[in-house]
Design a protein around this motif. Structure first.
Motif, PDB file in Angstrom:
ATOM      1  N   VAL A 195     -18.948  14.228  33.378  1.00  0.00           N
ATOM      2  CA  VAL A 195     -18.517  15.406  33.719  1.00  0.00           C
ATOM      3  C   VAL A 195     -17.777  16.145  35.056  1.00  0.00           C
ATOM      4  O   VAL A 195     -17.916  15.398  36.228  1.00  0.00           O
ATOM      5  CB  VAL A 195     -19.590  16.619  33.748  1.00  0.00           C
ATOM      6  N   ARG A 196     -16.590  16.613  35.032  1.00  0.00           N
ATOM      7  CA  ARG A 196     -16.007  17.047  36.520  1.00  0.00           C
ATOM      8  C   ARG A 196     -16.094  18.007  36.628  1.00  0.00           C
ATOM      9  O   ARG A 196     -15.647  18.991  35.936  1.00  0.00           O
ATOM     10  CB  ARG A 196     -14.436  15.999  35.950  1.00  0.00           C
ATOM     11  N   ALA A 197     -15.982  18.336  38.170  1.00  0.00           N
ATOM     12  CA  ALA A 197     -16.431  19.998  38.045  1.00  0.00           C
ATOM     13  C   ALA A 197     -14.598  19.745  38.881  1.00  0.00           C
ATOM     14  O   ALA A 197     -14.322  19.567  40.152  1.00  0.00           O
ATOM     15  CB  ALA A 197     -17.064  19.931  39.485  1.00  0.00           C
ATOM     16  N   CYS A 198     -13.888  21.223  38.362  1.00  0.00           N
ATOM     17  CA  CYS A 198     -12.692  21.296  39.023  1.00  0.00           C
ATOM     18  C   CYS A 198     -13.228  22.572  40.074  1.00  0.00           C
ATOM     19  O   CYS A 198     -13.348  23.051  39.604  1.00  0.00           O
ATOM     20  CB  CYS A 198     -11.765  22.277  37.925  1.00  0.00           C
ATOM     21  N   PRO A 248      -5.637   9.509  21.798  1.00  0.00           N
ATOM     22  CA  PRO A 248      -3.658  10.169  22.052  1.00  0.00           C
ATOM     23  C   PRO A 248      -3.649  10.546  22.843  1.00  0.00           C
ATOM     24  O   PRO A 248      -2.016  10.526  23.772  1.00  0.00           O
ATOM     25  CB  PRO A 248      -3.868  11.755  21.261  1.00  0.00           C
ATOM     26  N   ASP A 249      -4.396  10.315  24.296  1.00  0.00           N
ATOM     27  CA  ASP A 249      -3.630   9.951  25.503  1.00  0.00           C
ATOM     28  C   ASP A 249      -3.848   8.636  26.509  1.00  0.00           C
ATOM     29  O   ASP A 249      -3.371   7.828  27.597  1.00  0.00           O
ATOM     30  CB  ASP A 249      -4.134  11.308  26.691  1.00  0.00           C
ATOM     31  N   SER A 250      -4.194   7.738  25.643  1.00  0.00           N
ATOM     32  CA  SER A 250      -3.705   6.017  25.684  1.00  0.00           C
ATOM     33  C   SER A 250      -4.820   5.227  26.587  1.00  0.00           C
ATOM     34  O   SER A 250      -5.489   5.227  27.036  1.00  0.00           O
ATOM     35  CB  SER A 250      -2.551   5.882  26.453  1.00  0.00           C
ATOM     36  N   ARG A 251      -5.946   6.405  26.648  1.00  0.00           N
ATOM     37  CA  ARG A 251      -7.130   6.205  26.770  1.00  0.00           C
ATOM     38  C   ARG A 251      -8.210   5.341  26.404  1.00  0.00           C
ATOM     39  O   ARG A 251      -8.869   6.347  24.856  1.00  0.00           O
ATOM     40  CB  ARG A 251      -8.391   7.561  27.863  1.00  0.00           C
ATOM     41  N   PRO A 252      -8.473   3.979  26.578  1.00  0.00           N
ATOM     42  CA  PRO A 252      -9.630   3.855  25.347  1.00  0.00           C
ATOM     43  C   PRO A 252     -10.558   4.681  24.834  1.00  0.00           C
ATOM     44  O   PRO A 252     -11.488   5.028  25.713  1.00  0.00           O
ATOM     45  CB  PRO A 252     -10.373   2.268  26.487  1.00  0.00           C
ATOM     46  N   VAL A 253     -11.510   4.522  24.256  1.00  0.00           N
ATOM     47  CA  VAL A 253     -12.456   5.407  23.176  1.00  0.00           C
ATOM     48  C   VAL A 253     -13.457   4.613  23.911  1.00  0.00           C
ATOM     49  O   VAL A 253     -13.777   3.279  23.677  1.00  0.00           O
ATOM     50  CB  VAL A 253     -12.500   5.045  21.837  1.00  0.00           C
ATOM     51  N   THR A 280     -12.688  15.821  24.800  1.00  0.00           N
ATOM     52  CA  THR A 280     -12.937  16.579  26.294  1.00  0.00           C
ATOM     53  C   THR A 280     -12.465  18.002  26.126  1.00  0.00           C
ATOM     54  O   THR A 280     -11.570  18.719  25.442  1.00  0.00           O
ATOM     55  CB  THR A 280     -11.266  16.240  27.438  1.00  0.00           C
ATOM     56  N   VAL A 281     -13.618  18.926  26.538  1.00  0.00           N
ATOM     57  CA  VAL A 281     -14.016  20.156  26.680  1.00  0.00           C
ATOM     58  C   VAL A 281     -13.835  20.483  28.067  1.00  0.00           C
ATOM     59  O   VAL A 281     -14.419  20.119  29.073  1.00  0.00           O
ATOM     60  CB  VAL A 281     -14.744  20.925  26.180  1.00  0.00           C
ATOM     61  N   ALA A 282     -13.484  22.277  28.523  1.00  0.00           N
ATOM     62  CA  ALA A 282     -13.830  22.824  29.281  1.00  0.00           C
ATOM     63  C   ALA A 282     -14.427  23.840  29.237  1.00  0.00           C
ATOM     64  O   ALA A 282     -14.489  24.695  28.577  1.00  0.00           O
ATOM     65  CB  ALA A 282     -11.694  23.274  29.947  1.00  0.00           C
ATOM     66  N   LEU A 283     -15.692  23.571  29.919  1.00  0.00           N
ATOM     67  CA  LEU A 283     -16.304  24.679  30.145  1.00  0.00           C
ATOM     68  C   LEU A 283     -16.866  24.796  31.588  1.00  0.00           C
ATOM     69  O   LEU A 283     -16.631  25.020  32.221  1.00  0.00           O
ATOM     70  CB  LEU A 283     -18.350  23.314  30.079  1.00  0.00           C
ATOM     71  N   LEU A 285     -16.478  18.427  30.447  1.00  0.00           N
ATOM     72  CA  LEU A 285     -16.836  17.504  30.198  1.00  0.00           C
ATOM     73  C   LEU A 285     -15.843  16.223  29.472  1.00  0.00           C
ATOM     74  O   LEU A 285     -15.295  17.243  27.971  1.00  0.00           O
ATOM     75  CB  LEU A 285     -17.391  17.833  28.798  1.00  0.00           C
ATOM     76  N   ARG A 286     -16.258  15.299  29.181  1.00  0.00           N
ATOM     77  CA  ARG A 286     -15.713  14.076  28.061  1.00  0.00           C
ATOM     78  C   ARG A 286     -16.309  13.492  27.498  1.00  0.00           C
ATOM     79  O   ARG A 286     -17.773  12.772  28.320  1.00  0.00           O
ATOM     80  CB  ARG A 286     -14.778  13.459  29.139  1.00  0.00           C
ATOM     81  N   GLY A 287     -16.330  12.784  25.976  1.00  0.00           N
ATOM     82  CA  GLY A 287     -17.313  12.250  25.912  1.00  0.00           C
ATOM     83  C   GLY A 287     -17.833  12.607  24.635  1.00  0.00           C
ATOM     84  O   GLY A 287     -18.290  13.797  24.693  1.00  0.00           O
TER      85      GLY A 287
END
Length: 73
Positions: free
Chosen positions: A15-18, A4-9, A45-48, A25-27
């Motif tokens: 994993v990106r540490a904010c 939905p945000d136009s990124r290719p599947v 995409t989920v936030a852990l 976590l994406r994917g």
């Protein structure tokens, strides 16, 4: 196909540490609980949580904003 945000599947997992916040976590990764059972997820995409204060583990509920959590990154 795109998300939905136009990124290719893709099948890539990232994993990106904010800073001072959750891990994003994406994917198509499988998250498992302490018993080894898969934790259902409904989003790509989920936030852990990594502050330990969340009421909805393993997901982030924003508690890090009020409990003073600071990351080293």
């Amino acid at each position: 196909m795109s998300t939905p945000d136009s990124r290719p599947v893709t099948n890539e997992v990232t994993v990106r540490a904010c800073p001072d916040g959750p891990l994003l976590l994406r994917g198509p990764a499988t998250i498992v609980d302490e018993a080894g059972d898969a934790v259902p997820r409904s989003r790509a995409t989920v936030a852990l949580c990594r502050c330990g204060g969340t009421a909805i583990a393993p997901w982030c509920d924003g508690t890090h904003k009020v409990n003073g959590y600071r990351s080293d990154d």
